[in-house]
Write an enzyme that holds these catalytic residues in place. Structure first.
Site, PDB file in Angstrom:
ATOM      1  N   SER A  93       0.818  -1.203   0.000  1.00 16.07           N
ATOM      2  CA  SER A  93       0.000   0.000   0.000  1.00 16.07           C
ATOM      3  C   SER A  93       0.860   1.263   0.000  1.00 16.07           C
ATOM      4  O   SER A  93       1.671   1.445  -0.898  1.00 16.07           O
ATOM      5  CB  SER A  93      -0.956  -0.050   1.198  1.00 16.07           C
ATOM      6  OG  SER A  93      -1.979   0.907   1.065  1.00 16.07           O
ATOM      7  N   ASP A 194      -9.680  -5.208  -4.394  1.00 20.86           N
ATOM      8  CA  ASP A 194      -9.101  -4.381  -3.327  1.00 20.86           C
ATOM      9  C   ASP A 194     -10.085  -3.258  -3.024  1.00 20.86           C
ATOM     10  O   ASP A 194     -10.455  -2.493  -3.910  1.00 20.86           O
ATOM     11  CB  ASP A 194      -7.760  -3.819  -3.814  1.00 20.86           C
ATOM     12  CG  ASP A 194      -6.992  -3.060  -2.751  1.00 20.86           C
ATOM     13  OD1 ASP A 194      -7.627  -2.428  -1.894  1.00 20.86           O
ATOM     14  OD2 ASP A 194      -5.748  -3.080  -2.811  1.00 20.86           O
ATOM     15  N   HIS A 224      -7.209  -6.077   0.061  1.00 22.27           N
ATOM     16  CA  HIS A 224      -6.082  -5.137   0.106  1.00 22.27           C
ATOM     17  C   HIS A 224      -4.861  -5.665   0.858  1.00 22.27           C
ATOM     18  O   HIS A 224      -3.745  -5.627   0.354  1.00 22.27           O
ATOM     19  CB  HIS A 224      -6.538  -3.812   0.724  1.00 22.27           C
ATOM     20  CG  HIS A 224      -5.451  -2.777   0.756  1.00 22.27           C
ATOM     21  ND1 HIS A 224      -4.864  -2.297  -0.402  1.00 22.27           N
ATOM     22  CD2 HIS A 224      -4.834  -2.146   1.793  1.00 22.27           C
ATOM     23  CE1 HIS A 224      -3.943  -1.402  -0.077  1.00 22.27           C
ATOM     24  NE2 HIS A 224      -3.897  -1.301   1.235  1.00 22.27           N
TER      25      HIS A 224
END
Length: 259
Positions: A93, A194, A224
């Site tokens: 991320s 996601d 995610h």
């Protein structure tokens, strides 16, 4: 403030090949701990720092910004470079964005990148309100534990501090402008389902970097936080194979422990 149980930083002294792992926004090292331990068990030197303002309470993050988070991973990179012959940087991320900036700034000192659902932009109409909203409202609902696997949970904040979110938005813009400076071998693993970072972010990154050795892998079974999800083993195995291809000494007798 004491660190949340499980959110502590992790380090392992291994061989001459090092890996720096960067966790995500409002998350903690816990999201990458199984990955770090997998690599450590295979003889690599591993560093998984806790980013400033993370791993305690969301209020602590209000007084931090992207410069603080980036400075922490850059310090860890320099430390690994002093001890290791080759250093790879992995990220989840926002950690993927941190990894990309390290690659853009440090060139050949970074041997390769593995990014899992990397962020490139703060999405939605709310993003445009951040410059004003952050002065009116301290936080909004959090984004932790976007995981498909039953029983798997992420340790992180259930509130997003808006000052930090505004800084994240600025950071993504900085990194996006620097993507053409990224030339290292690159693996991008991303989840079509996601709920935090859309596939468009990975597509944007893949389209703007200057890397020629690029692998894109879809994580069909995960959301995610794929490093704690159904595809975790695949991420770990692909990343280790990537290191093995670029640093062939990994795993050979007498080299995995630095001997």
């Amino acid at each position: 403030m004491p660190v949340l149980p499980g959110a502590e930083p992790y380090r392992h002294e291994g061989g001459e090949v090092g890996v720096l792992l960067c966790h995500g926004f409002t998350g903690s090292p816990q999201s990458l701990r199984p990955w770090a331990e997998y690599l450590a068990e295979r003889g690599l030197t591993v560093s998984l720092p806790l980013l400033p303002g993370h791993g305690t309470r969301w209020e602590d993050m209000q007084v931090t910004g992207w410069q603080d988070w980036y400075a922490e991973v850059e310090r860890e990179l320099r430390s690994l470079l002093e001890r290791c012959e080759r250093v790879f940087v992995f990220g989840l991320s926002m950690g993927g964005a941190l990894a990309l900036r390290l690659a853009a700034k440090h060139g050949d000192a970074v041997a390769g990148l593995v990014l899992v659902n990397p962020g490139n932009k703060v999405h939605g109409l709310a993003a445009h309100a951040l410059p004003v909203a952050r002065h009116l409202v301290p936080s909004t609902k959090g984004i932790v534990s976007d995981i498909a696997k039953p029983g798997s949970e992420e340790i992180g904040y259930h509130r997003i501090p808006l000052h930090a979110a505004h800084s994240l938005r600025r950071f993504f813009r900085v990194v996006d402008a620097e993507l053409p400076q990224v030339t290292q071998p690159l693996v991008v693993l991303h989840s079509p389902r996601d709920h935090v970072v859309p596939p468009a972010d990975s597509a944007r990154i893949l389209g703007r970097v200057s890397s020629t050795d690029v692998t894109e892998i879809l994580l069909e079974q995960s959301y995610h936080v794929a490093t704690l999800d159904h595809d975790a083993d695949r991420i770990f195995e692909e990343s280790h194979a990537f290191i093995g291809r670029l640093a062939p000494s990994v795993g050979k007798e007498g080299t995995a422990t630095g001997g």
